[in-house]
Design a protein around this motif. Sequence first.
Motif, PDB file in Angstrom:
ATOM      1  N   ALA A  27       0.639  -1.312  -0.408  1.00  0.00           N
ATOM      2  CA  ALA A  27      -0.158  -0.015   0.469  1.00  0.00           C
ATOM      3  C   ALA A  27       0.780   1.184   0.010  1.00  0.00           C
ATOM      4  CB  ALA A  27      -0.851   0.019   0.940  1.00  0.00           C
ATOM      5  N   LEU A  28       1.840   1.458   0.710  1.00  0.00           N
ATOM      6  CA  LEU A  28       3.066   2.802   1.010  1.00  0.00           C
ATOM      7  C   LEU A  28       3.303   2.630  -0.561  1.00  0.00           C
ATOM      8  CD1 LEU A  28       4.576   1.786   4.272  1.00  0.00           C
ATOM      9  CD2 LEU A  28       2.132   3.852   3.749  1.00  0.00           C
ATOM     10  N   LEU A  29       4.091   1.956  -0.597  1.00  0.00           N
ATOM     11  CA  LEU A  29       4.397   1.064  -2.403  1.00  0.00           C
ATOM     12  C   LEU A  29       3.600   2.157  -3.443  1.00  0.00           C
ATOM     13  CD1 LEU A  29       7.071  -1.493  -1.998  1.00  0.00           C
ATOM     14  CD2 LEU A  29       7.424   0.851  -2.085  1.00  0.00           C
ATOM     15  N   GLY A  30       2.596   2.152  -2.842  1.00  0.00           N
ATOM     16  CA  GLY A  30       1.917   2.660  -4.308  1.00  0.00           C
ATOM     17  C   GLY A  30       1.423   4.299  -4.554  1.00  0.00           C
ATOM     18  N   TYR A  31       2.542   5.003  -3.368  1.00  0.00           N
ATOM     19  CA  TYR A  31       2.290   6.203  -3.464  1.00  0.00           C
ATOM     20  C   TYR A  31       3.788   6.825  -3.904  1.00  0.00           C
ATOM     21  CZ  TYR A  31      -1.419   5.674  -0.608  1.00  0.00           C
ATOM     22  OH  TYR A  31      -2.756   5.715   0.444  1.00  0.00           O
ATOM     23  N   PRO A  32       4.203   7.716  -4.047  1.00  0.00           N
ATOM     24  CA  PRO A  32       5.206   7.918  -5.155  1.00  0.00           C
ATOM     25  C   PRO A  32       6.222   8.370  -4.317  1.00  0.00           C
ATOM     26  CG  PRO A  32       2.986   9.758  -5.744  1.00  0.00           C
ATOM     27  CD  PRO A  32       2.559   9.069  -5.206  1.00  0.00           C
ATOM     28  N   GLU A  33       7.536   7.831  -4.983  1.00  0.00           N
ATOM     29  CA  GLU A  33       8.731   8.371  -4.151  1.00  0.00           C
ATOM     30  C   GLU A  33       8.433   9.385  -3.514  1.00  0.00           C
ATOM     31  OE1 GLU A  33      11.998   6.300  -6.517  1.00  0.00           O
ATOM     32  OE2 GLU A  33      13.736   7.416  -4.302  1.00  0.00           O
ATOM     33  N   GLY A  34       9.475  10.026  -2.225  1.00  0.00           N
ATOM     34  CA  GLY A  34       9.470  11.114  -1.953  1.00  0.00           C
ATOM     35  C   GLY A  34       7.166  11.445  -0.781  1.00  0.00           C
ATOM     36  N   SER A  35       6.545  11.043  -1.552  1.00  0.00           N
ATOM     37  CA  SER A  35       5.181  11.561  -1.037  1.00  0.00           C
ATOM     38  C   SER A  35       5.375  11.080   0.906  1.00  0.00           C
ATOM     39  CB  SER A  35       4.832  10.545  -1.960  1.00  0.00           C
ATOM     40  OG  SER A  35       4.419   9.257  -1.483  1.00  0.00           O
ATOM     41  N   ALA A  36       4.577  12.238   0.990  1.00  0.00           N
ATOM     42  CA  ALA A  36       4.385  11.601   2.769  1.00  0.00           C
ATOM     43  C   ALA A  36       4.096  10.631   2.178  1.00  0.00           C
ATOM     44  CB  ALA A  36       3.160  13.182   2.698  1.00  0.00           C
ATOM     45  N   GLY A  37       2.773   9.742   1.795  1.00  0.00           N
ATOM     46  CA  GLY A  37       1.655   8.369   1.468  1.00  0.00           C
ATOM     47  C   GLY A  37       3.456   7.646   1.669  1.00  0.00           C
ATOM     48  N   ARG A  38       4.046   7.608   1.233  1.00  0.00           N
ATOM     49  CA  ARG A  38       6.351   6.518   0.810  1.00  0.00           C
ATOM     50  C   ARG A  38       6.207   6.540   2.115  1.00  0.00           C
ATOM     51  NH1 ARG A  38       9.118   4.732  -3.156  1.00  0.00           N
ATOM     52  NH2 ARG A  38       7.748   3.641  -4.406  1.00  0.00           N
ATOM     53  N   ALA A  39       5.821   7.803   3.734  1.00  0.00           N
ATOM     54  CA  ALA A  39       7.122   7.848   4.482  1.00  0.00           C
ATOM     55  C   ALA A  39       6.457   7.965   5.848  1.00  0.00           C
ATOM     56  CB  ALA A  39       7.185   9.562   4.419  1.00  0.00           C
ATOM     57  N   MET A  40       4.967   7.728   5.581  1.00  0.00           N
ATOM     58  CA  MET A  40       3.831   8.046   6.638  1.00  0.00           C
ATOM     59  C   MET A  40       3.837   6.595   7.385  1.00  0.00           C
ATOM     60  SD  MET A  40       0.006   7.805   5.086  1.00  0.00           S
ATOM     61  CE  MET A  40      -0.320   5.896   3.904  1.00  0.00           C
ATOM     62  N   THR A  41       3.316   6.454   8.344  1.00  0.00           N
ATOM     63  CA  THR A  41       2.947   4.979   9.597  1.00  0.00           C
ATOM     64  C   THR A  41       1.743   4.653   8.781  1.00  0.00           C
ATOM     65  OG1 THR A  41       3.478   3.421  11.159  1.00  0.00           O
ATOM     66  CG2 THR A  41       2.942   5.891  11.784  1.00  0.00           C
ATOM     67  N   PRO A  42       1.035   3.481   8.465  1.00  0.00           N
ATOM     68  CA  PRO A  42      -0.449   3.463   8.803  1.00  0.00           C
ATOM     69  C   PRO A  42      -0.663   2.550  10.195  1.00  0.00           C
ATOM     70  CG  PRO A  42       1.204   1.124   6.559  1.00  0.00           C
ATOM     71  CD  PRO A  42       2.477   2.644   7.740  1.00  0.00           C
ATOM     72  N   GLU A  43      -0.416   2.006  10.693  1.00  0.00           N
ATOM     73  CA  GLU A  43      -0.499   1.695  11.675  1.00  0.00           C
ATOM     74  C   GLU A  43      -0.650   2.303  13.161  1.00  0.00           C
ATOM     75  OE1 GLU A  43       2.103  -2.396  12.007  1.00  0.00           O
ATOM     76  OE2 GLU A  43       3.765  -0.956  11.999  1.00  0.00           O
ATOM     77  N   VAL A  44      -1.729   2.995  12.878  1.00  0.00           N
ATOM     78  CA  VAL A  44      -2.809   3.785  13.842  1.00  0.00           C
ATOM     79  C   VAL A  44      -3.371   3.709  14.687  1.00  0.00           C
ATOM     80  CG1 VAL A  44      -1.469   5.770  12.684  1.00  0.00           C
ATOM     81  CG2 VAL A  44      -3.783   5.086  11.770  1.00  0.00           C
ATOM     82  N   VAL A  45      -3.773   3.977  15.797  1.00  0.00           N
ATOM     83  CA  VAL A  45      -4.654   3.819  16.432  1.00  0.00           C
ATOM     84  C   VAL A  45      -6.019   5.166  16.632  1.00  0.00           C
ATOM     85  CG1 VAL A  45      -5.376   3.817  18.669  1.00  0.00           C
ATOM     86  CG2 VAL A  45      -3.652   2.584  18.401  1.00  0.00           C
ATOM     87  N   ALA A  46      -6.162   4.898  15.756  1.00  0.00           N
ATOM     88  CA  ALA A  46      -8.045   6.028  14.981  1.00  0.00           C
ATOM     89  C   ALA A  46      -8.427   6.023  16.407  1.00  0.00           C
ATOM     90  CB  ALA A  46      -8.521   5.514  13.782  1.00  0.00           C
TER      91      ALA A  46
END
Lengths: 442, 442
Positions: free
Chosen positions: A118-137
């Motif tokens: 999922a993270l690799l789906g965002y372009p290199e250097g984007s915030a999506g690549r650098a974020m952690t998807p494991e959050v407590v919402a």
Amino acid sequence: MTADLLDMLKEQDLPYLKDWLNSKQPYEIANELLHADAAGMALVFRLLDKGKALAVFEELDPSDQQEILAGLRDRAFRELVEGMDPDDRARLIGETPAKVARRVLAGLSPHERQMTAALLGYPEGSAGRAMTPEVVALHRSLTAAEALNVVRTKGANAETVYTLPVVDDGRRLVGITSLRDLVTAPTDRRVNDIATMDFVSARATDEAEDAARLMRDANLLDLPIVDSEDRLLGLLTIDDAVEVLEEAETEDAYRQSGSEPLAGSYLLAGIWMLATRRVPWLMLLFVAAILTINVLDHFEENLAEVTALALFIPMITGSGGNTGAQSATSVVRALALAEVRVRDVPRVLWTEARVGALLGLALGLVGIVIGLVFADLQLALVIAISLLAVCTWAAIVGGCMPLFAKKLGIDPAVVSAPMVATLVDATGLIIYFMTARTILGL
Amino acid sequence: MTADLLDMLKEQDLPYLKDWLNSKQPYEIANELLHADAAGMALVFRLLDKGKALAVFEELDPSDQQEILAGLRDRAFRELVEGMDPDDRARLIGETPAKVARRVLAGLSPHERQMTAALLGYPEGSAGRAMTPEVVALHRSLTAAEALNVVRTKGANAETVYTLPVVDDGRRLVGITSLRDLVTAPTDRRVNDIATMDFVSARATDEAEDAARLMRDANLLDLPIVDSEDRLLGLLTIDDAVEVLEEAETEDAYRQSGSEPLAGSYLLAGIWMLATRRVPWLMLLFVAAILTINVLDHFEENLAEVTALALFIPMITGSGGNTGAQSATSVVRALALAEVRVRDVPRVLWTEARVGALLGLALGLVGIVIGLVFADLQLALVIAISLLAVCTWAAIVGGCMPLFAKKLGIDPAVVSAPMVATLVDATGLIIYFMTARTILGL
């Protein structure tokens, strides 16, 4: 403090090395590893226990991680990549050759693989690549007590539980709360009423660098990352933001000296990588320097007549280059810190023109003395007037070029000291020789 | 997005300005303020409500804060300085003239004055100056439930409650725990058993920059600051650490172009401050450039004989300067990131010598063509050989000088592109003319 990993590796003093590894923090071991060779790295990773090996591994750059992975057997390899945070893993995969990337992905459990993909789906250097998807919402309808229970049960896998995004039924981000507010709030209070609805967030497709700067400016520990419909995707944490900013600073520092940044650390880079990062700009500037030959060619008669004119060429061009580089640096830095904007061109121009004139005046006064020592009064005047004009011109060029670059969508940091120097060299020579012609009557 | 603070201030559109101020985050208002004049700033601060005014104020640099304070009446003045965090206030006082500092201190309540005075007791640039003294320390004998109560009651004044230092009876730091661990631990568990005893800390007298780098390397949210007997004094928080690092980066960026950093932001600096920051290095390099005059003076006969030699002077010196600047930047950056140490001089020398030779070879090949176009084959050979030698030499000088500077206790960043260029200019000219004498038989 005198113990040194390199020496221990050389002497193969394993018991001592083991003690040393136990006594050091992961980041200290990682720093020392940058000085070791591939065999030494592999040895260290065999001696470290699983948890510490992972912590050390995560401190390294992707290109250095790659070297270590290459030296590991399958099981150790799998344990390392499975244990990594999804964002660090995505970064590793994004920056390694396809073969290594495939081996990494193949070694993962389905859950981890899916998150990484999922993270690799965002372009290199984007915030999506650098974020952690494991959050407590937290759902907005929870009470503080219920929310704390969510943190306790689901928090173990999350990279942070301090910033707690608040979402609605459609997982849209509607607010932000924090563990601090949750702990201090009355237990029956609704998350919806504890949370602040006046928050900042970034899109997954935004530049990670911009998101990190936003966090720095707004003093945030974590920045929520959302999709185009404001649905929560993850958090950019401050430690990753600091890393993103550090990389951006490194890139700027390299560009400012007319070279492209390295992948990985200096000592591990190898001369071929160093040379290829430096040669494009160097060659471009070299070819641009043909201008100076043309100018001198044009004034060759004057040079032949008054050879002494040649003596001061490096001093005149050097001073112009130095003045221009100072201005360029001020403005590039001010742009990076958002202190200056493209539309400030007139203000910058006027400021730099006056500063350049002041500096040129100071150098010109000393230049008269130097001219008198090495030549005569007439030439001394030529030198002084040229310095005044060249410094003013160089400061204007150096100050405005980064703004024009930004306007054109080019990284302002490429307006480097060498580039300004090269551009100002030719014009500086024209100024010098035109002044000489006028005053010496050539 | 087209709304602009400057325009609103010019048009004195107060109702619109008020709406705008309400809709913006404090950091956004602070960024816009950097473009306004003193009167505009004062107007904005009169319109902002108390809490937001404070938040905006804390986003500014001390020199910009000073300008705003000068325009405020006593009551607003006192409210602002009383509300500031002690570390921000200490920074403001440390960087303003004595008169302003006295006015700030006089406006404080006894408690706040005492805290500020304690921070001011540490040297400028130290971790003690930058830390927050308002921390929630937990006694090691507390249970998790008791500790959470301490956080609830004493946490309101603390800058952070996420990192919780654990102390003994003598307030000596014995461990670190976090709100996360406290929330997830069984309520009757002792803090002593929850906390980790394997932590990093810094002394109050340590450099704030070193402490901040430590936090970045070890991925810490907060770093405990202790005295010489390990008693807890405060915490360095990540937002302050990021600011310290940013200032260090700015300082490096300025030094790398041969200039000293500004106090405050670029547009508010004024031409006098800009000129005085730049003139010392510029003048030093200018005087150092006398060397080039001496060299050219020495070879004046050769120049008179073959005027064409003069044509290529800027190109040769420029290429040397550019190559040296690239090497210097690589090594300065590697030093800042702790990738290279002073003892690596031999490795750096050997690396840079080979990289420089590779780059010199590339430029030399193109140089032959250029020489053939503007002169003849003999001169083309002189140019090619000179470039090879000059680039190799420049890369060595640029790579090793930052390490020698560090060894001598000088900031390696002063080994700037202009400095390397100036140093390499004279030696480059010697190489060029010696080669010319040999090949042209002068």
